[in-house]
Design an enzyme around this catalytic site. Structure first.
Site, PDB file in Angstrom:
ATOM      1  N   ALA A  57       0.843  -1.205   0.000  1.00  0.00           N
ATOM      2  CA  ALA A  57       0.000   0.000   0.000  1.00  0.00           C
ATOM      3  C   ALA A  57       0.873   1.248   0.000  1.00  0.00           C
ATOM      4  O   ALA A  57       0.598   2.216  -0.716  1.00  0.00           O
ATOM      5  CB  ALA A  57      -0.940  -0.004   1.196  1.00  0.00           C
ATOM      6  N   ASP A  58       1.928   1.239   0.792  1.00  0.00           N
ATOM      7  CA  ASP A  58       2.877   2.353   0.786  1.00  0.00           C
ATOM      8  C   ASP A  58       3.537   2.508  -0.577  1.00  0.00           C
ATOM      9  O   ASP A  58       3.622   3.607  -1.129  1.00  0.00           O
ATOM     10  CB  ASP A  58       3.971   2.116   1.836  1.00  0.00           C
ATOM     11  CG  ASP A  58       3.577   2.610   3.216  1.00  0.00           C
ATOM     12  OD1 ASP A  58       2.724   3.506   3.322  1.00  0.00           O
ATOM     13  OD2 ASP A  58       4.136   2.106   4.201  1.00  0.00           O
ATOM     14  N   LEU A  59       4.052   1.404  -1.099  1.00  0.00           N
ATOM     15  CA  LEU A  59       4.804   1.468  -2.354  1.00  0.00           C
ATOM     16  C   LEU A  59       3.917   1.912  -3.511  1.00  0.00           C
ATOM     17  O   LEU A  59       4.319   2.759  -4.329  1.00  0.00           O
ATOM     18  CB  LEU A  59       5.430   0.110  -2.658  1.00  0.00           C
ATOM     19  CG  LEU A  59       6.532  -0.317  -1.684  1.00  0.00           C
ATOM     20  CD1 LEU A  59       6.886  -1.786  -1.894  1.00  0.00           C
ATOM     21  CD2 LEU A  59       7.768   0.558  -1.852  1.00  0.00           C
TER      22      LEU A  59
END
Length: 413
Positions: free
Chosen positions: A185-187
Site C-alpha cells: 500500500a505504501d509502495l
C-alpha cells in the site's frame, strides 16, 4: 529550477521539498530524484526519518562493522540532500517556508491538519507561491470519517480487501488472511503519487497553475485490486483466497520439486498436455476428468495431488529446463540471493553501487525505469542525517555561518 543535475535528465530543472518519512512519500521522492529532480529531504534534528532506526540490518563499513544507516532507510532515499530542521519551532517553520518558495513541489505526509497549525499547509504556501504543486500523503485522505486516523500499511492491507484475497484457502492447512511481504500500500501510493505529481507538472507547464494533490493509502489499496474489484462489482459474489492457485485456471500454481518450488502456469489445454507429458504422465491429459480446463477446475482436488506427486520426482532445474523446452510457462521461486544471481536480473543492471561516506560504497537496487533519451541518474547514496544542512541553507537561503551557528545553538537545525 535546480542547477545541481544534468540537463539531460527529464526533471533536472525541478526542485522538490520532501517533508515525508518512512516509505510512501520517500518512494515518490526517490522516483523523482532518479529522474533528475533535486530533492531536499527535511528531517528532525537528532533522529531524522523514522526508518533510520528500523534495523538491524544496517549498512556495513569496509571492516564489516555496522554503521548507523539502516537498510530500510537506504531503500528509499538515494539522490537526496538531507537538511535537519525543527519544524515545530517558529524559526524552523520560517526555514521551511523559505525553502518552499525556492521549490517547485512540496511532498508531505503529516497527519491531517498538522501543517496548517504551522501555516505550512497548501493554502498558506500557495499565497506565497501560486504555482506550487503540493502533494499530501495520508492513510485515509483529507476528508471522510477516518481522515484523522494514522495510516499504517499493514492495517490498510486488511481494510482495503487485499488480505481477504491473499493467503492459503481457508479449508487447507495454513489457510487464512496474509499480508504481502513488502508494504504494497505504501509502495503503490508512492507510485501513484509520482504519476499525480508529474501530471500536475504538465498542467502547470501549460497553464502556470499549481495545484493540491490528496493521496490516501486506503484509496490506493482499493484501486489496485483491479480485476478482483470488478469480479465483485459484476456479480456481487465476494472473492475468496486461493493461495498460490488460480480461481479459474488449473494448473496455475506452485508445486514443490525435489529441491525447491516452481510455478507452472498452464493457461490452455495444449500447455497442460505438454506439462504432464514432460513429467512422464501423458494419461493425465487423456483422462476425461482433466482433458479440458473446465473439467480440471471442477476436479482440481483430485488432479492437483496427482500433479504434485509427479513434480516431486524431479529437481527445480530439471523442471525449468523441461518446461521451457516444451513451451510451458514456468519459473522458479527464487530467494532474494538467487534473484540477484539471475542472469536476466544481472543483464538488466538491477544492482548498482554508489560511494558512501561511512562505508566507502553501498549496494542499491536500480530504478526499473529505462528511458532512451532521458535515463535515470544515480548521483548520490542516501544521505547521512543532516549531511547537507549547511550547504542547502547557504546556497538557497543565503544564510551565513553566524546565522547557522545561531540556529544550531537553539537546536533549530
Amino acid at each position: 529550477m535546480s542547477t545541481a543535475t544534468s540537463q539531460k535528465t527529464a526533471l533536472g530543472h525541478l526542485r522538490i521539498l520532501d517533508l515525508t518519512r518512512v516509505l510512501a512519500g520517500p518512494w515518490c521522492a526517490q522516483n523523482l530524484a532518479d529522474l533528475g529532480a533535486e530533492v531536499i529531504k527535511v528531517e528532525r534534528p537528532g533522529c531524522g526519518d523514522d526508518t533510520r532506526s528500523w534495523g538491524p540490518p544496517y549498512l556495513r563499513d569496509a571492516d564489516g562493522n555496522d554503521t548507523t544507516e539502516a537498510a530500510y532507510y537506504l531503500a528509499a532515499n538515494r539522490n537526496k540532500r538531507s537538511v535537519t530542521v525543527d519544524i515545530a519551532s517558529p524559526e524552523g517553520q520560517q526555514i521551511i517556508r523559505e525553502l518552499a518558495m525556492q521549490s517547485d513541489i512540496v511532498l508531505e505526509n503529516y497527519k491531517v491538519g498538522q501543517l496548517k497549525k504551522y501555516e505550512l499547509d497548501y493554502a498558506s504556501l500557495k499565497q506565497l507561491k501560486p504555482d506550487l504543486i503540493y502533494c499530501s500523503i495520508t492513510g485515509f485522505g483529507q476528508d471522510g470519517p477516518y481522515a484523522h486516523r494514522a495510516g499504517y500499511d499493514f492495517i490498510v492491507q486488511g481494510m482495503g480487501g487485499f488480505m481477504s484475497l491473499t493467503g492459503e484457502r481457508d479449508d487447507l492447512p495454513g489457510g487464512g488472511p496474509q499480508k504481502a511481504g513488502v508494504a504494497i500500500a505504501d509502495l503503490m501510493t508512492g507510485m501513484y503519487a509520482t504519476i499525480a505529481v508529474l501530471t500536475a507538472l504538465t498542467h502547470r507547464d501549460r497553464t502556470g497553475e499549481g495545484q493540491y494533490i490528496d493521496m490516501a493509502l486506503l484509496d490506493v489499496q482499493v484501486a489496485m485490486l483491479a480485476n478482483m474489484n470488478m469480479n465483485y462489482l459484476c456479480n456481487e459474489k465476494v472473492p475468496v483466497r486461493w493461495g498460490n492457485a488460480h480461481a479459474n485456471i488449473v494448473p496455475y500454481q506452485t508445486f514443490a520439486t525435489s529441491d525447491g518450488h516452481i510455478i507452472v502456469a498452464a493457461g490452455n489445454d495444449g500447455q497442460y498436455r505438454k506439462f504432464v507429458q514432460a513429467g512422464g504422465q501423458p494419461e493425465l491429459a487423456d483422462d476425461p476428468r482433466f482433458n479440458t480446463n473446465p473439467q480440471r477446475v471442477q476436479n482440481r482436488d483430485t488432479l492437483v495431488p496427482l500433479l504434485a506427486e509427479m513434480v516431486k520426482k524431479k529437481s527445480k532445474p530439471e523442471w525449468i529446463a523441461l518446461l521451457e523446452a516444451a513451451g510451458v510457462p514456468c519459473g522458479p521461486i527464487n530467494r532474494i540471493n538467487e534473484v540477484f544471481e539471475d542472469p536476466q536480473v544481472q543483464a538488466r543492471g538491477m544492482k548498482i553501487k554508489l560511494p558512501h561516506p561511512e562505508a566507502s560504497s553501498v549496494n542499491l537496487v536500480a530504478s526499473p525505469m529505462k528511458l532512451s533519451a532521458t535515463p535515470v541518474s544515480y548521483r548520490d547514496a542516501p544521505p547521512l542525517l543532516g549531511q547537507h544542512t549547511d550547504e542547502v541553507l547557504h546556497q538557497l537561503l543565503a544564510y551565513d555561518d553566524a546565522k547557522l551557528d545561531e540556529l544550531r545553538s537553539k537546536k533549530i537545525i
